[in-house]
Design an enzyme around this catalytic site. Structure first.
Site, PDB file in Angstrom:
ATOM      1  N   SER A   1      -9.565   1.805   2.943  1.00  0.00           N
ATOM      2  CA  SER A   1      -8.728   2.534   2.012  1.00  0.00           C
ATOM      3  C   SER A   1      -7.694   1.653   1.305  1.00  0.00           C
ATOM      4  CB  SER A   1      -7.997   3.654   2.759  1.00  0.00           C
ATOM      5  OG  SER A   1      -7.143   3.116   3.767  1.00  0.00           O
TER       6      SER A   1
ATOM      7  N   SER B   1      -9.726  -0.500   7.244  1.00  0.00           N
ATOM      8  CA  SER B   1      -9.197  -0.333   5.890  1.00  0.00           C
ATOM      9  C   SER B   1      -8.467  -1.528   5.313  1.00  0.00           C
ATOM     10  CB  SER B   1      -8.279   0.895   5.840  1.00  0.00           C
ATOM     11  OG  SER B   1      -9.023   2.082   5.906  1.00  0.00           O
TER      12      SER B   1
ATOM     13  N   LYS C   1       0.846  -1.197   0.000  1.00  0.00           N
ATOM     14  CA  LYS C   1       0.000   0.000   0.000  1.00  0.00           C
ATOM     15  C   LYS C   1       0.879   1.244   0.000  1.00  0.00           C
ATOM     16  CE  LYS C   1      -3.934   1.962   2.581  1.00  0.00           C
ATOM     17  NZ  LYS C   1      -4.807   1.768   3.771  1.00  0.00           N
TER      18      LYS C   1
END
Length: 471
Positions: free
Chosen positions: A141, A165, A66
């Protein structure tokens, strides 16, 4: 092919780390333009793969990371224009540990800007799409990481979980996602959103792959004062017999689930009972109110953490001679959702409002923790949905409050610091659904052991990608 299967093939000499890297690189270049899971690829991947010692524990595995987890020499943007050209001079501990064991960073995955969102539509660059239906969101996210794993663009991925997330996109993309106990994985190198809530977590297509990744990244870190000195024994835990466990089901105040989620919950309860679990409905009275406290505490910490992006230290800097004009124009590059949370956080911390909002939210957090501790005196694990419905359409949550409600079932684990694991539990109209298990503090391995029992008992093809496999 699953990560632990790839590793076994490399160990037997049936495939080389370079061949694995080439296969995934070619697959990403062919398929990702239609998904938008990656913000950038590691251009040095094949060169690095040639130098990997095949005897290392993770040799041959490529990992998607990420883009709020820093990677030395590889741009890290947090999905924001403010960090568009930021190339970190250091490595996140989790990434460094993976590399030391032979794993390679395939690339950096898309996310909601500074991890603030539940759909990966708030990236400053482009939205990510769901591999099961490109008209749907992958969750957020960590939507880029979840989509990459679901489409087998990478066998493993790292995400971050501040209010769900990792788990919510895992649910929406039909994969496994773990929010570890707070401190179980070092936060050094994780770009901060809300420091008391943030936690790096893995995503994978099987429980054994989660265990493989957690054994690599977990453990104490002198660079993170909040890290825990709990030796990781995840793969070892999966080999132990499953003990009789007490499973508590949380329903109170959590209405509004889709028919598919309700059906998945009932089917899962039946499976766990068949495995010898004793099941009882339990009450966690403050959980339905946790969202209110979360959206006071998380923006308050974001307001403080994001004050560093002022054009004076690193990242984007607006042109100008006057200091305040430079700061104002630099911070204007924040996206709308980030600005909204900074404003909320600044307000609740301001003079005259601190006790009314932030102080009360902190007191509520202590009550939520006390209730959770009492619950785990009655049961060993808790079961509840990860999300109340399957993935929603792109653009389907224009109201910010509706988007915030996506975190209803997930924020409790972050506020209490408890470990929580989202696992694939079925489909509704062809779209994935997930349920989550919560365990007492530090009992992350118990989550994986229970999830593995469920995975093996159901014999369902939840780990299959909708887009074929790379290997």
């Amino acid at each position: 092919m699953l990560a632990h299967e790839i590793r076994a093939k490399v160990a037997r000499g049936e495939v080389s780390p370079l061949e694995v890297a080439q296969a995934y690189l070619e697959r990403v270049r062919a398929l990702d333009p239609g998904l938008g899971a990656f913000l950038r690829l590691n251009e040095a991947l094949l060169e690095e793969a040639q130098r990997v010692d095949p005897s290392l524990p993770l040799a041959g595995l490529v990992v998607a990371v990420k883009d709020n987890i820093v990677t030395k020499g590889l741009a890290t943007t947090a999905g924001s224009r403010l960090l568009e050209n930021f190339v970190p001079p250091y490595e996140a501990t989790a990434v460094a540990r993976l590399k030391a064991l032979g794993a390679l960073v395939l690339g950096k995955t898309n996310l909601d800007e500074f991890a603030m969102g539940s759909s990966t539509e708030h990236s400053a660059f482009f939205p990510t799409k769901n591999p099961f239906d490109p008209s749907r969101v992958p969750g957020g996210s960590s939507g880029g990481s979840a989509a990459a794993v679901a489409a087998d663009l990478a066998p493993l991925a790292l995400g971050s979980d501040t209010g769900g997330s990792v788990r919510q996109p895992a649910s929406f993309c039909g994969v496994y996602g773990l929010k570890p106990t707070y401190g179980r994985v070092s936060r050094f190198g994780l770009i901060a959103y809300a420091s008391s809530l943030d936690q790096i977590g893995p995503l994978a297509r099987s429980v054994r792959d989660l265990a493989l990744l957690m054994d690599a990244v977990a453990g104490a870190d002198p660079l993170d004062a909040t890290s825990l000195d709990l030796p990781p024994r995840f793969q070892e835990a999966l080999e132990a017999p499953l003990p009789p466990l007490r499973l508590g089901v949380v329903r109170e105040g959590l209405a509004g689930n889709s028919p598919g989620v309700e059906r998945a919950l009932e089917e899962a309860l039946s499976v766990f009972q068949g495995l010898g679990f004793s099941v009882k409905e339990v009450s966690w009275p403050s959980l339905p109110l946790a969202l209110n406290a979360y959206y006071i505490l998380a923006p308050a910490e974001a307001s403080s953490n994001l004050a560093r992006y002022d054009g004076t230290l690193y990242g984007f800097r607006a042109e100008g001679e006057e200091l305040w004009r430079v700061v104002e124009e630099t911070r204007a590059r924040f996206g709308l959702e980030v600005k909204r949370r900074i404003l909320v956080g600044t307000f609740v911390l301001s003079s005259g409002y601190y006790e009314a909002y932030y102080g009360r939210a902190q007191a509520f957090r202590q009550r939520l923790r006390a209730e959770a501790k009492a619950l785990f005196a009655e049961v060993d694990l808790l079961l509840l949905p990860t999300a109340p419905h399957p993935p929603f359409p792109l653009g389907g949550r224009p109201d910010p409050l509706a988007m915030y409600r996506e975190d209803l079932y997930t924020v409790g684990a972050n506020l209490t610091g408890l470990p929580a694991l989202s696992f694939p539990a079925g489909f509704e109209e062809g779209l994935p659904l997930g349920l989550q298990l919560l365990a007492p503090w530090g009992r992350d391995e118990a989550l994986l052991r229970a999830a593995l029992a469920f995975e093996e008992a159901t014999e369902r093809a939840f780990v299959k990608t909708p887009m074929g496999e790379a290997l």
